[in-house]
Design an enzyme around this catalytic site. Structure first.
Site, mmCIF file in Angstrom:
data_model
loop_
_atom_site.group_PDB
_atom_site.id
_atom_site.type_symbol
_atom_site.label_atom_id
_atom_site.label_comp_id
_atom_site.label_asym_id
_atom_site.label_seq_id
_atom_site.Cartn_x
_atom_site.Cartn_y
_atom_site.Cartn_z
ATOM 1 N N ARG A 37 0.737 -1.340 -0.086
ATOM 2 C CA ARG A 37 0.054 -0.009 0.072
ATOM 3 C C ARG A 37 0.914 1.295 -0.081
ATOM 4 N NH1 ARG A 37 -3.847 -0.759 4.816
ATOM 5 N NH2 ARG A 37 -2.609 -2.634 5.326
ATOM 6 N N LYS B 242 9.265 -0.623 2.201
ATOM 7 C CA LYS B 242 8.447 -0.230 3.505
ATOM 8 C C LYS B 242 9.350 0.413 4.659
ATOM 9 C CE LYS B 242 4.863 -1.943 6.155
ATOM 10 N NZ LYS B 242 3.563 -2.062 6.605
ATOM 11 N N GLU C 189 -7.104 -13.309 15.875
ATOM 12 C CA GLU C 189 -6.697 -12.631 14.673
ATOM 13 C C GLU C 189 -8.159 -12.149 14.297
ATOM 14 O OE1 GLU C 189 -3.947 -11.221 13.613
ATOM 15 O OE2 GLU C 189 -3.269 -12.191 15.462
ATOM 16 N N TYR D 182 28.381 36.998 -5.492
ATOM 17 C CA TYR D 182 28.829 35.568 -5.603
ATOM 18 C C TYR D 182 30.197 35.439 -5.113
ATOM 19 C CZ TYR D 182 30.195 30.918 -6.764
ATOM 20 O OH TYR D 182 30.905 29.637 -6.796
HETATM 21 C C1 UD1 Z 1 -0.452 -8.713 13.504
HETATM 22 C C2 UD1 Z 1 -0.828 -9.641 14.504
HETATM 23 C C3 UD1 Z 1 -2.148 -8.883 15.095
HETATM 24 C C4 UD1 Z 1 -1.808 -7.374 15.643
HETATM 25 C C5 UD1 Z 1 -1.209 -6.835 14.588
HETATM 26 C C6 UD1 Z 1 -0.721 -5.195 15.035
HETATM 27 C C7 UD1 Z 1 -0.026 -11.776 13.869
HETATM 28 C C8 UD1 Z 1 -0.477 -12.997 13.624
HETATM 29 N N1 UD1 Z 1 -1.084 -10.742 14.135
HETATM 30 O O1 UD1 Z 1 -1.153 -8.677 12.372
HETATM 31 O O2 UD1 Z 1 -2.441 -9.637 16.192
HETATM 32 O O3 UD1 Z 1 -2.858 -6.907 16.340
HETATM 33 O O4 UD1 Z 1 -0.126 -7.289 13.867
HETATM 34 O O5 UD1 Z 1 -0.428 -4.579 13.725
HETATM 35 O O6 UD1 Z 1 0.999 -11.745 14.555
HETATM 36 N N2 UD1 Z 1 6.071 -9.760 8.923
HETATM 37 C C9 UD1 Z 1 7.125 -10.495 8.546
HETATM 38 N N3 UD1 Z 1 6.952 -11.654 7.971
HETATM 39 C C10 UD1 Z 1 5.556 -12.331 7.749
HETATM 40 C C11 UD1 Z 1 4.541 -11.551 8.161
HETATM 41 C C12 UD1 Z 1 4.773 -10.244 8.864
HETATM 42 O O7 UD1 Z 1 8.184 -9.884 8.781
HETATM 43 O O8 UD1 Z 1 5.756 -13.451 7.031
HETATM 44 C C13 UD1 Z 1 6.121 -8.504 9.401
HETATM 45 C C14 UD1 Z 1 5.315 -7.527 8.711
HETATM 46 O O9 UD1 Z 1 6.699 -6.800 7.857
HETATM 47 C C15 UD1 Z 1 5.297 -6.412 10.022
HETATM 48 C C16 UD1 Z 1 4.884 -7.189 11.036
HETATM 49 O O10 UD1 Z 1 5.390 -8.308 10.692
HETATM 50 O O11 UD1 Z 1 6.126 -5.727 10.154
HETATM 51 C C17 UD1 Z 1 3.164 -7.467 11.148
HETATM 52 O O12 UD1 Z 1 2.777 -8.019 9.992
HETATM 53 P P1 UD1 Z 1 1.509 -7.731 9.524
HETATM 54 O O13 UD1 Z 1 1.123 -8.715 8.315
HETATM 55 O O14 UD1 Z 1 1.043 -6.178 9.630
HETATM 56 O O15 UD1 Z 1 0.565 -8.463 10.766
HETATM 57 P P2 UD1 Z 1 -0.961 -8.182 11.015
HETATM 58 O O16 UD1 Z 1 -1.628 -9.358 10.233
HETATM 59 O O17 UD1 Z 1 -1.444 -6.941 10.775
#
Ligand code: UD1
Ligand code: CA
Length: 454
Positions: free
Chosen positions: A13, A20, A150, A362
């Site tokens: 996004r 990012k 979740e 200058y």
């Molecule tokens: C996650 C949490 C959720 C919480 C939310 C807060 C889990 C399953 N869920 O959800 O409970 O409310 O964050 O924002 O943990 N990332 C990786 N590798 C991956 C997936 C994610 O490095 O495979 C990193 C992303 O870059 C990010 C962070 O982990 O910095 C969170 O990932 P994101 O996909 O935003 O998590 P949510 O599904 O929003």
């Protein structure tokens, strides 16, 4: 304490080619802020889990003492932390942070860390009016945490829970590696959820505790440019507050941007719309006029910078007057009480004490002595189309307006250059030198008049 920073996610996004976590907040990549806070906490080990943006992310922090764990493909937050495990020691507590949650404060994290200790799992949670999208903290009738669900897996009743998981957790290392091993991906997103370790802790009788941040903005994440801009404002507000607490007068704390480090002495005043980049030092009593931009400059005590001035890579002495509309380019060094006025550009030049260039000039590649007066419209012709040459102007020189100094050239101590001079050879000390065609008057000359037409 050991810190794992999750930074492998894509950030679609953002609609940007820049990964990012490299998107800047206060000119520093978001991930840089997170690494900073980990370092401020004296983490014994910092491991960044990276994936999207790959080597670019790593390279941006090549000089730091952090471990890098590649997560490819990205199968969820639990899978992400699993990639870090080989880089962690099996004792102490592991703090899990996100690379896209850049404003977490050290105090909040130390509290969370202390709450976990060696035997508990600690979750940073917040209450939200609109918890849509977040993992919910589910509690039993005794208000004890039972698990995190979740949003996509939650029932209608669970979706009404307003306490959400910020994603930030502190977990004793010896539990963590074991629990991560046991994760399954049988959920709505087919991912390995880090959050599932909460139910495992509960099942084993390991205490699960929650802590709240001092301020909700600490836990805000960034997914798009709107959220990035919102966090930038919060970050700037925090910096402005710190400056004011330290005694700096800000004409309007909402209208300052610090994109780097701004270090101020006593009684510094900053008018609206100023931008500070890199490392800027302002001495005691410095005043910076509205809409000025300062990058990597050091400004001596009591110097006044009038509005709309642009200063870069320069060193300015005490009691100088700069601007309005002055431009100081890299390599400018001004001694004390130097005056640089409107539409004056200075580059790679030293100007000694009490000298003045007040209007439209200058000065490039020049060495200027003390008490020199550089008249309006004076230009150092430092560039011959191929090479740059130096101009030397010794002490007590007076340069008349609209003079061109064709470098290399030296103006001797105490010399005067007549207005309009094009100096191509050095001017001797204490003499008047000028190059100017003699003034001529044509007696009886008449202006042409318009032909009368019928
Ligand atoms: C996650 C949490 C959720 C919480 C939310 C807060 C889990 C399953 N869920 O959800 O409970 O409310 O964050 O924002 O943990 N990332 C990786 N590798 C991956 C997936 C994610 O490095 O495979 C990193 C992303 O870059 C990010 C962070 O982990 O910095 C969170 O990932 P994101 O996909 O935003 O998590 P949510 O599904 O929003
Ligand atoms: Ca998220």
């Amino acid at each position: 304490m050991q810190v794992v920073i999750l930074a492998a996610g894509q950030g679609k996004r953002m609609r940007s080619d820049l990964p990012k976590v490299l998107q800047p907040l206060g000119a520093k990549p978001m991930l840089g802020h997170v690494i900073d806070v980990a370092q401020a906490l004296d983490a014994t080990r910092i491991c960044v889990v990276y994936g999207h943006g790959g080597e670019r992310v790593r390279e941006a922090f090549a000089n730091l003492d952090v471990h890098w764990a590649l997560q490819q493909p990205q199968l969820g937050t639990g899978h992400a932390v699993q990639q870090a495990v080989p880089y962690l020691l099996n004792d102490g507590t592991v703090l899990v942070l996100y690379g896209d949650v850049p404003l977490l404060q050290a105090q909040t994290l130390s509290r969370l860390h202390a709450a976990a200790g060696n035997h508990s799992l600690a979750i940073l949670s917040v209450m939200m009016d609109d918890p849509t999208g977040y993992g919910r903290i589910v509690r039993d009738s005794h208000h004890r945490v039972t698990h995190i669900v979740e949003h996509k897996d939650a029932s209608e009743a669970e979706r009404n829970i307003r306490e959400v998981n910020t994603g930030i957790m502190a977990v004793p290392a010896h539990f963590l590696s074991r629990w991560l091993h046991a994760l399954k991906n049988d959920n709505a997103q087919g991912e390995y959820y880090l959050t599932d370790i909460v139910a495992m802790a509960v099942a084993e009788g390991v205490p699960v505790v929650t802590e709240q941040p001092e301020a909700v903005w600490e836990t805000l994440g960034v997914n798009d440019k709107l959220q990035l801009a919102a966090l930038e404002r919060i970050h700037q507000q925090n910096l402005a507050q710190q400056l004011m607490t330290d005694g700096v007068t800000l004409r309007d704390p909402q209208r300052i941007d610090v994109r780097g480090e701004l270090i101020c002495g006593r009684d510094v005043e900053i008018d609206v719309g100023c931008v500070f980049e890199g490392r800027v030092l302002l001495g005691d009593g410095v005043r910076v006029g509205a809409h000025s931009v300062l990058r990597d400059v050091e400004v001596g005590a009591a110097t006044r910078i009038a509005p709309y001035s642009c200063l870069e890579d320069s060193h300015i002495g005490n009691g100088c007057h700069i601007g309005p509309y002055a431009r100081l380019r890299p390599g400018t060094r001004l001694a004390e009480d130097v005056h640089v006025g409107n539409f004056v550009e200075i580059k790679n030049s030293q100007i000694d004490a009490h000298s003045k260039a007040n209007h439209l000039a200058y000065v490039g590649d020049a060495t200027v002595g003390k008490r020199v007066n550089i008249g309006a419209g004076t230009i150092t012709c430092n560039y011959d189309g191929a090479n740059k040459h130096r101009t030397i102007i010794e002490d007590d020189v007076f340069i008349g307006s609209d003079t061109q100094l064709v470098a290399p050239v030296t103006v001797g101590r105490g010399a005067t250059l007549g207005a309009g001079t094009t100096l191509t050879k050095s001017a001797p000390a204490d003499e008047l030198t000028l190059s100017r065609s003699k003034q001529l008057t044509v007696p009886g000359w008449k202006r042409p008049t318009k032909n009368s037409s019928k």
